[in-house]
Design an enzyme around this catalytic site. Structure first.
Site, PDB file in Angstrom:
ATOM      1  N   PRO A  75       0.820  -1.215   0.000  1.00  0.00           N
ATOM      2  CA  PRO A  75       0.000   0.000   0.000  1.00  0.00           C
ATOM      3  C   PRO A  75       0.857   1.271   0.000  1.00  0.00           C
ATOM      4  CG  PRO A  75      -0.880  -1.587   1.564  1.00  0.00           C
ATOM      5  CD  PRO A  75       0.398  -2.168   1.048  1.00  0.00           C
ATOM      6  N   GLU A 105       4.040  -3.151 -13.901  1.00  0.00           N
ATOM      7  CA  GLU A 105       5.410  -3.463 -14.339  1.00  0.00           C
ATOM      8  C   GLU A 105       6.259  -2.195 -14.509  1.00  0.00           C
ATOM      9  OE1 GLU A 105       5.548  -7.142 -13.883  1.00  0.00           O
ATOM     10  OE2 GLU A 105       6.897  -6.824 -15.577  1.00  0.00           O
TER      11      GLU A 105
HETATM   12  C1  LIG Z   1      -4.296  -4.643 -12.239  1.00  0.00           C
HETATM   13  C2  LIG Z   1      -3.004  -4.524 -11.523  1.00  0.00           C
HETATM   14  C3  LIG Z   1      -2.213  -5.655 -11.355  1.00  0.00           C
HETATM   15  C4  LIG Z   1      -1.018  -5.588 -10.651  1.00  0.00           C
HETATM   16  N1  LIG Z   1      -0.293  -6.724 -10.455  1.00  0.00           N
HETATM   17  C5  LIG Z   1       0.803  -6.668  -9.640  1.00  0.00           C
HETATM   18  C6  LIG Z   1       1.486  -7.864  -9.277  1.00  0.00           C
HETATM   19  O1  LIG Z   1       1.148  -8.948  -9.751  1.00  0.00           O
HETATM   20  N2  LIG Z   1       2.518  -7.786  -8.430  1.00  0.00           N
HETATM   21  C7  LIG Z   1       2.934  -6.598  -7.905  1.00  0.00           C
HETATM   22  O2  LIG Z   1       3.900  -6.587  -7.140  1.00  0.00           O
HETATM   23  N3  LIG Z   1       2.313  -5.430  -8.232  1.00  0.00           N
HETATM   24  C8  LIG Z   1       1.255  -5.459  -9.071  1.00  0.00           C
HETATM   25  N4  LIG Z   1       0.600  -4.295  -9.393  1.00  0.00           N
HETATM   26  C9  LIG Z   1       1.045  -3.040  -8.809  1.00  0.00           C
HETATM   27  C10 LIG Z   1       1.721  -2.108  -9.814  1.00  0.00           C
HETATM   28  O3  LIG Z   1       2.985  -2.609 -10.175  1.00  0.00           O
HETATM   29  C11 LIG Z   1       1.803  -0.705  -9.173  1.00  0.00           C
HETATM   30  O4  LIG Z   1       0.484  -0.195  -9.134  1.00  0.00           O
HETATM   31  C12 LIG Z   1       2.701   0.230  -9.924  1.00  0.00           C
HETATM   32  O5  LIG Z   1       4.031  -0.168  -9.830  1.00  0.00           O
HETATM   33  C13 LIG Z   1       2.575   1.670  -9.449  1.00  0.00           C
HETATM   34  O6  LIG Z   1       2.661   1.780  -8.071  1.00  0.00           O
HETATM   35  P1  LIG Z   1       1.533   2.579  -7.246  1.00  0.00           P
HETATM   36  O7  LIG Z   1       0.219   2.115  -7.732  1.00  0.00           O
HETATM   37  O8  LIG Z   1       1.850   2.459  -5.816  1.00  0.00           O
HETATM   38  O9  LIG Z   1       1.705   4.069  -7.726  1.00  0.00           O
HETATM   39  P2  LIG Z   1       2.718   5.161  -7.119  1.00  0.00           P
HETATM   40  O10 LIG Z   1       4.073   4.600  -7.060  1.00  0.00           O
HETATM   41  O11 LIG Z   1       2.120   5.721  -5.899  1.00  0.00           O
HETATM   42  O12 LIG Z   1       2.662   6.240  -8.272  1.00  0.00           O
HETATM   43  C14 LIG Z   1       1.650   7.249  -8.384  1.00  0.00           C
HETATM   44  C15 LIG Z   1       2.033   8.185  -9.521  1.00  0.00           C
HETATM   45  O13 LIG Z   1       3.288   8.827  -9.225  1.00  0.00           O
HETATM   46  C16 LIG Z   1       4.207   8.581 -10.261  1.00  0.00           C
HETATM   47  N5  LIG Z   1       5.545   8.468  -9.717  1.00  0.00           N
HETATM   48  C17 LIG Z   1       5.985   7.668  -8.713  1.00  0.00           C
HETATM   49  N6  LIG Z   1       7.310   7.777  -8.558  1.00  0.00           N
HETATM   50  C18 LIG Z   1       7.735   8.665  -9.485  1.00  0.00           C
HETATM   51  C19 LIG Z   1       9.005   9.191  -9.825  1.00  0.00           C
HETATM   52  N7  LIG Z   1      10.127   8.834  -9.219  1.00  0.00           N
HETATM   53  N8  LIG Z   1       9.052  10.081 -10.829  1.00  0.00           N
HETATM   54  C20 LIG Z   1       7.939  10.458 -11.491  1.00  0.00           C
HETATM   55  N9  LIG Z   1       6.719  10.001 -11.205  1.00  0.00           N
HETATM   56  C21 LIG Z   1       6.618   9.099 -10.223  1.00  0.00           C
HETATM   57  C22 LIG Z   1       3.728   7.312 -10.904  1.00  0.00           C
HETATM   58  O14 LIG Z   1       4.227   7.183 -12.213  1.00  0.00           O
HETATM   59  C23 LIG Z   1       2.249   7.448 -10.843  1.00  0.00           C
HETATM   60  O15 LIG Z   1       1.812   8.239 -11.917  1.00  0.00           O
HETATM   61  C24 LIG Z   1      -0.592  -4.354 -10.126  1.00  0.00           C
HETATM   62  C25 LIG Z   1      -1.359  -3.198 -10.327  1.00  0.00           C
HETATM   63  C26 LIG Z   1      -2.553  -3.288 -10.992  1.00  0.00           C
HETATM   64  C27 LIG Z   1      -3.372  -2.040 -11.167  1.00  0.00           C
END
Ligand SMILES: Cc1cc2nc3c(=O)[nH]c(=O)nc-3n(C[C@H](O)[C@H](O)[C@H](O)COP(=O)(O)OP(=O)(O)OC[C@H]3O[C@@H](n4cnc5c(N)ncnc54)[C@H](O)[C@@H]3O)c2cc1C
Ligand SMILES: Cc1cc2nc3c(=O)[nH]c(=O)nc-3n(C[C@H](O)[C@H](O)[C@H](O)COP(=O)(O)OP(=O)(O)OC[C@H]3O[C@@H](n4cnc5c(N)ncnc54)[C@H](O)[C@@H]3O)c2cc1C
Lengths: 400, 406
Positions: B142, B384
């Site tokens: 989270p 990814e």
């Molecule tokens: C349908 C689905 C399936 C998934 N399956 C898996 C799975 O099997 N295993 C797993 O481990 N995860 C899984 N995920 C998780 C997914 O990999 C993450 O949602 C993703 O990596 C983004 O992380 P977050 O949602 O916490 O967004 P955050 O990291 O909170 O990002 C929010 C926004 O901020 C931006 N941001 C963050 N850091 C930076 C930076 N340094 N510079 C510029 N912009 C930035 C992001 O690009 C995004 O626009 C899944 C997600 C979904 C929706």
């Protein structure tokens, strides 16, 4: 087997072209632009390296390269300076017409003067596109048969090497109602009566190259001046050649701007840090680098497909369609990337301390002046394919 | 030599999977989307038809090329090229069904990459069962998505067990999995060097699925959240064993990242497959309909839009092929894999959006598949590694290369 690896030959060609671009074109890019042309010695060197005759077979003094290898070379030359590369002496775009549309005798005769001692002083031109918005099937320049001759009437717009050319290939229609099927090309000596060049046109970019309009007023040529190839098949292949070359040029131009901007971003500071560290800047750099690669692979794929034996099954759409995709995408990429490059340099990008403002103008001009024509026509070709409306079967000369 | 020809094997697999996508996946796609799951019986049916997952490359959920294979094959591998071709074709059928096909999924690569021979045998043998089995990859938390280094799930060694505590979220197939590869830290103060990868079987006490998430699209794919509450796993479940991390030192984290260079092009290819389906459908629809008594495609703006969709998808595919070719050739491809993912994620999302738009109000109707493509594809610019993270990677590599060039 899918592979992106250049052969040894291609690597050394690219190396040779890159060296010429870096050591000969880059240092004089502003001088050539201001002088509206390339110095004769530079043109001679270009010619003697074979860069002016890449497509021509070795027996006619050329290098005998296929479309893919030429695309690789053109990317490097355009990276050096596209305006200068276009302004170089040699048969230029007329060579494509001679390779695709002429028969062996016509080709040999037309190119013979280029093989002589003064070859490097000669230029060819291709008078293809017309004022207004019509593409090849809507051309209004008409060639009418009159006894042993053809009489050509019409107008051509912004012809590269206009007014300078010793040899002009004019594309005209034999039947304005026939669209692609009516097209034919004629080989005219530069001093043919009835062939009149307008003044050199001033342009927003590519100013090193010369563009002029052409008026053909009762221009009489013997029937033998008509190149052998005519109609949709021949012209489909011809246009594919032109589009791939223009796409490769756009890739080189874009790469130049992308590299310059990336380097600048690692050297310029604002707010106490390198601007490369601001994502607003670094993302522009990332997007630009990606656009350059994407456009290059499309261009290579088209060049690869067009260079295969006719009828070779590639598993890809016809080469003409691949060329249209490469053309429209690469020209768009060049406009995007050169714009981003100016943006990365800020006010410094807008003045002539750096070449990016020139490259942005060049890309803008290239998108409308390039030999492959308006990218919107390439898009129309792709739309037909997307809609399954490709009315004509793939031209025979083009690999399926 | 530059070459864009598919090999006979690649063609056969592509054609087979196209047929499979068209005749088996597409007919259940709408129902699966509504159910939020793949309809019961689908996997049995597929199996009964004599279609074995052998034909489906490992990285997209199948067992082709031997999921449990221990040896890392060198030389002219074409695994990556095959995977991208296959996944585009299947996602053209339906992406949610595809990522729900039984197999180790994204859990496979880390085990293959650093698992000991004993671990590979133990964890992959699960898939020899008659019944469908899954595995999953659990990194996201989270409070830690893009910022993978910030994961908080802890692993504490007690005798010959590790005790895990934390929450993992957004885990594809995380609940139905037989095991999850769970990334945890043994010491937060070590940062990335403290990261470890564990295989956690879902029947371990302390492993609790807390919710199945409801999504905009990709609804037939299970997205699970689970907690690890003093969840004990044997020390033998530490992937690669203690020695691996001693050897790697600070690089423990690389395990998680290294798999991305081969999975990102695959994910990108699925995005292209979805968008291609949307584009084809919209084009067919336009052809059959009139607007103001003219055939719709006569309008030049529409033709221009279609052309742009088409060439950008082609460009995306070639970036993907390039990255996959590099992976097969053993060349470092982080930059190219990120380019493929960044470009495809953006372009595929745009293409699906435009497909809806081209069809007018009908585009938004559940009677047509394009609205579903639009919902499904969006996540391909997120998981990814988001498009932004891809741009961080690309720009870093571009600047690094300048440094190296002097
Ligand atoms: C349908 C689905 C399936 C998934 N399956 C898996 C799975 O099997 N295993 C797993 O481990 N995860 C899984 N995920 C998780 C997914 O990999 C993450 O949602 C993703 O990596 C983004 O992380 P977050 O949602 O916490 O967004 P955050 O990291 O909170 O990002 C929010 C926004 O901020 C931006 N941001 C963050 N850091 C930076 C930076 N340094 N510079 C510029 N912009 C930035 C992001 O690009 C995004 O626009 C899944 C997600 C979904 C929706
Ligand atoms: C024709 C012309 C007329 C001008 N007239 C005047 C004038 O009359 N008076 C005057 O005072 N100035 C004038 N200027 C200067 C102009 O205001 C500056 O060029 C402009 O403010 C940008 O500064 P810079 O060129 O130093 O770019 P930089 O500040 O070096 O910026 C380079 C790049 O980095 C980006 N960047 C910088 N900081 C950040 C950040 N924090 N986050 C994200 N990105 C960032 C910029 O957006 C830009 O893309 C003129 C410039 C031109 C070209």
């Amino acid at each position: 087997m899918i592979s992106f690896e250049l052969s040894q030959d291609e690597q050394s060609l690219a190396g040779m072209a890159r060296e010429f671009a870096e050591t000969r074109l880059r240092p004089v890019l502003r001088e050539c632009e201001a002088g509206r042309g390339v110095p004769e010695a530079l043109g001679k060197e270009f010619f003697e390296l074979g860069l002016a005759t890449l497509a021509l077979p070795e027996e006619l003094g050329g290098v005998g390269l296929g479309p893919l290898s030429r695309a690789i070379v053109w990317e490097e030359l355009a990276w050096g300076d596209l305006g200068a590369a276009l302004a170089m002496p040699g048969p230029g775009l007329a060579a494509h017409a001679l390779m695709v549309l002429a028969d062996g005798a016509q080709r040999a005769e037309a190119l013979e003067p280029f093989a002589g001692r003064d070859g490097f002083r000669r230029r060819g031109a291709l008078a293809l596109f017309e004022p207004g918005f019509g593409g090849p099937p809507e051309f209004r320049t008409v060639a009418r048969r009159d006894g042993p001759d053809y009489v050509i009437d019409g107008k051509k717009a912004m012809v590269l090497n206009g007014g300078l050319a010793d040899l002009v290939v004019v594309v005209a229609t034999l039947d304005p109602e026939a669209g692609w099927d009516g097209l034919a090309a004629f080989l005219l000596p530069g001093d043919t009566p009835g062939l009149a060049w307008g003044p050199r046109r001033e342009t927003t970019g590519l100013e090193t190259a010369t563009y002029a309009d052409l008026v053909l007023d009762g221009c009489r040529v013997p029937a033998g001046a008509k190149l052998a190839g005519e109609g949709a098949e021949a012209f489909g292949r011809f246009l594919a050649e032109l589009r791939i070359e223009a796409a490769a040029q756009a890739v080189g131009l874009a790469r130049a701007a992308q590299e310059h901007a990336a380097r600048y971003a690692t050297q310029r500071k604002a707010f106490g840090q390198y601007i490369a560290e601001f994502q607003g800047v670094s993302f522009m750099v990332a997007d630009s680098a990606t656009e350059v690669d994407a456009a290059r692979w499309l261009t290579w794929r088209a060049g690869w497909a067009l260079g295969l034996e006719p009828g070779a099954g590639t598993g890809h759409p016809p080469a003409g369609e691949l060329a249209a995709a490469a053309h429209a995408q690469a020209l768009a990429a060049a406009r995007f990337v050169t714009d981003r490059a100016v943006q990365v340099l800020g006010g410094h990008g807008y003045v002539d301390d750096h070449p990016v403002e020139k490259w942005m103008r060049d890309a803008r001009a290239h998108a409308v002046l390039n030999a492959g024509g308006n990218p919107a026509w390439s898009d129309a070709r792709l739309a037909d394919a997307a809609l399954g409306l490709t009315a004509r079967p793939a031209p025979k000369g083009v690999p399926a | 030599m530059i070459d864009f020809t598919l090999t006979e094997q690649q063609k056969n697999i592509r054609d087979f999977l196209h047929w499979f996508a068209e005749t088996e996946i597409r007919p259940i796609a709408r129902e699966a989307d509504r159910l939020g799951d793949v309809p019961p019986g689908f996997f049995k049916k597929v199996k009964a038809m004599g279609i074995s997952m052998e034909a489906i490359p490992k990285d997209v959920g199948g067992e082709g090329e031997g999921a449990g294979e221990v040896k890392d094959r060198r030389g002219q591998r074409q695994t990556n090229r095959l995977s991208v071709i296959a996944s585009e074709e299947m996602a053209w059928g339906d992406p949610a069904v595809v990522i729900t096909l039984p197999g180790p999924g994204l859990g496979g690569p880390p085990v293959r990459l650093i698992g000991t021979p004993e671990q590979k045998e133990r964890f992959f043998s699960v898939f020899r069962a008659e019944e469908p089995r899954w595995a999953a990859y659990a990194m996201t938390e989270p409070e830690a998505g893009s910022d993978v280094a910030g994961i908080r799930t802890t692993a504490r060694k007690e005798g010959d067990v590790y005790v895990l505590n934390g929450t993992k979220t957004f885990i594809t197939n995380g609940a139905r999995a037989s095991w999850n590869v769970v990334f945890a830290t043994v010491d937060k103060s070590l940062g990335r060097a403290g990261h470890r990868a564990f295989v956690v079987e879902n029947d371990r006490p302390g492993f609790k699925v807390t919710r199945i998430m409801k999504k905009m699209g990709l609804r037939a794919s299970e997205t699970a959240e689970f907690v690890l509450d003093d969840c004990e796993v044997p020390a033998d479940n530490l992937l690669g064993g203690e020695e691996h991390y001693q050897r790697q030192g600070k690089e423990g984290f690389k395990v998680a990242m290294a798999t991305f260079d081969s999975t990102r092009p695959v994910v990108a290819a699925m995005g292209v497959g979805i968008a291609r389906a949307a584009m084809e459908y919209a084009a067919d629809y336009l052809k059959q309909n009139l607007m103001l008594d003219r055939p719709v495609p006569a309008y030049s703006r529409i033709r221009e839009t279609l052309a742009e969709m088409k060439r950008k998808l082609d460009a995306a595919r070639l970036l993907i092929w390039r990255a996959a070719w590099m992976a097969d050739a053993g060349l470092p491809n982080s930059r190219e894999a990120a380019m493929a993912k960044a470009y495809a994620g953006r372009v595929a999302t745009d293409v699906c959006t435009l497909a809806v738009e081209l069809m007018g109000p009908e585009g938004a109707s559940r009677d047509h598949p394009v609205e579903k493509c639009f919902r499904d594809v969006k996540v391909y610019d997120i998981f990814e590694g988001t498009g932004e993270i891809m741009r961080v990677i690309i720009s870093r590599r571009v600047f690094q290369a300048l440094g190296e060039a002097g």
